[in-house]
Design an enzyme around this catalytic site. Sequence first.
Site, PDB file in Angstrom:
ATOM      1  N   HIS A  54     -27.019  23.176 -35.109  1.00  0.00           N
ATOM      2  CA  HIS A  54     -26.964  21.828 -34.525  1.00  0.00           C
ATOM      3  C   HIS A  54     -27.254  20.824 -35.626  1.00  0.00           C
ATOM      4  O   HIS A  54     -27.564  21.213 -36.759  1.00  0.00           O
ATOM      5  CB  HIS A  54     -27.915  21.692 -33.332  1.00  0.00           C
ATOM      6  N   HIS A  63     -29.626  18.393 -35.943  1.00  0.00           N
ATOM      7  CA  HIS A  63     -30.944  17.844 -36.264  1.00  0.00           C
ATOM      8  C   HIS A  63     -31.186  18.056 -37.769  1.00  0.00           C
ATOM      9  O   HIS A  63     -30.760  19.061 -38.337  1.00  0.00           O
ATOM     10  CB  HIS A  63     -32.037  18.530 -35.440  1.00  0.00           C
ATOM     11  N   ASP A 115     -33.479  18.924 -39.851  1.00  0.00           N
ATOM     12  CA  ASP A 115     -34.063  20.112 -40.492  1.00  0.00           C
ATOM     13  C   ASP A 115     -33.067  21.254 -40.582  1.00  0.00           C
ATOM     14  O   ASP A 115     -33.333  22.256 -41.246  1.00  0.00           O
ATOM     15  CB  ASP A 115     -35.359  20.553 -39.775  1.00  0.00           C
ATOM     16  N   HIS A 116     -31.900  21.113 -39.969  1.00  0.00           N
ATOM     17  CA  HIS A 116     -30.886  22.170 -39.993  1.00  0.00           C
ATOM     18  C   HIS A 116     -29.635  21.797 -40.787  1.00  0.00           C
ATOM     19  O   HIS A 116     -28.721  22.618 -40.891  1.00  0.00           O
ATOM     20  CB  HIS A 116     -30.493  22.554 -38.557  1.00  0.00           C
ATOM     21  N   HIS A 157     -30.771  23.391 -26.112  1.00  0.00           N
ATOM     22  CA  HIS A 157     -31.672  22.520 -26.878  1.00  0.00           C
ATOM     23  C   HIS A 157     -31.451  21.083 -26.430  1.00  0.00           C
ATOM     24  O   HIS A 157     -30.646  20.823 -25.536  1.00  0.00           O
ATOM     25  CB  HIS A 157     -31.410  22.716 -28.376  1.00  0.00           C
ATOM     26  N   ASP A 189     -32.935  26.631 -32.537  1.00  0.00           N
ATOM     27  CA  ASP A 189     -33.660  25.812 -31.570  1.00  0.00           C
ATOM     28  C   ASP A 189     -33.101  25.922 -30.146  1.00  0.00           C
ATOM     29  O   ASP A 189     -31.989  25.481 -29.852  1.00  0.00           O
ATOM     30  CB  ASP A 189     -33.629  24.350 -32.038  1.00  0.00           C
ATOM     31  N   HIS A 245     -38.966  28.984 -38.511  1.00  0.00           N
ATOM     32  CA  HIS A 245     -38.919  27.659 -37.902  1.00  0.00           C
ATOM     33  C   HIS A 245     -40.253  27.362 -37.196  1.00  0.00           C
ATOM     34  O   HIS A 245     -40.308  27.077 -36.006  1.00  0.00           O
ATOM     35  CB  HIS A 245     -37.739  27.587 -36.915  1.00  0.00           C
TER      36      HIS A 245
END
Length: 305
Positions: free
Chosen positions: A61, A63, A65-66, A143, A206, A264
């Site tokens: 996805h 976000h 941090d990814h 998520h 996530d 994570h």
Amino acid sequence: MREFVVLGTASQVPTRTRNHNGYLLRWDGEDFLFDPGEGTQRQMIHAGVTVSQITRICLTHVHGDHCYGLPGVLSRMALDKVNHPVHLHYPASGEDTVRALVSVASPGIDLRLHPHGGSEHGGPGHRFAEPIGQGLYVRALNHRIEAYGYRLVEPDARTLLPDRLAAAGIAGPDVGRLEREGSLGGVSLAEVSVPRPGQRFAFVMDTAPCQGAEELADGADLLVTECTFSDDDADLAAQFRHLTAGQAGELAASAGAGTLVLTHFSSRYGDVAPLAEQARSRAGGAAVVAANDLDRFAFPQRRAF
Ligand SMILES: [Zn+2]
């Protein structure tokens, strides 16, 4: 060679000891890069791996941090003159973010965009109908924004037994014929071979517990899951749609997974050993490991049928 290299293990906020997400799956000369967060390029240097063999980049996805490490990695691939096609897989609803990240990267590589989403890959009744890449499948997670997990599957096959082939008098080109046709001169393939189950890798980031996660994890030799929260913070996990450690363990148990790698982690936990213990207590027969940055996991031995 099959190996899983952990580049980062932090969720939203990195720490002194945990970089943002990032994972490299080395699979028979093709490298799959999953969820490159900030700093992935440098973490690859620390891990002693290069960008040169990356053929697919898979985002669960968009976000940060990814995916905020994507421009750096793509720029490095251009600098290193990677000249094979590089496939980028991501949720279609993240198109604007992905295009923005790609647009600031140095040009020069043969990058091919593959958005996926909708009922084709996530809806009920579409149980791994079509791979999105060589043996690579996606399933929808649950998520706060659209998210997908990935699963890499090696087809089941059979290993030929030379002594039984010799005893049956089958040699040379006849071996290939037997493999293609299933029998030859009254000798069946089953008589001269043993099953060789394909290896399975699953990557579940996530998500709250969901059917997609279960389907991805099913029978995985190596299952990588997010483990953002301790069981003690189950209310936060539910609120932000993440897994607790215990839920990660339950996923591994119900899937019959071989090894569960937890990652994570929320920055609130200085020590994740208690999370690993929570997962382990509910993981059934799965071996449970809490990943640290730069850990490497050789792909587990093939399991017998
Ligand atoms: Zn995350």
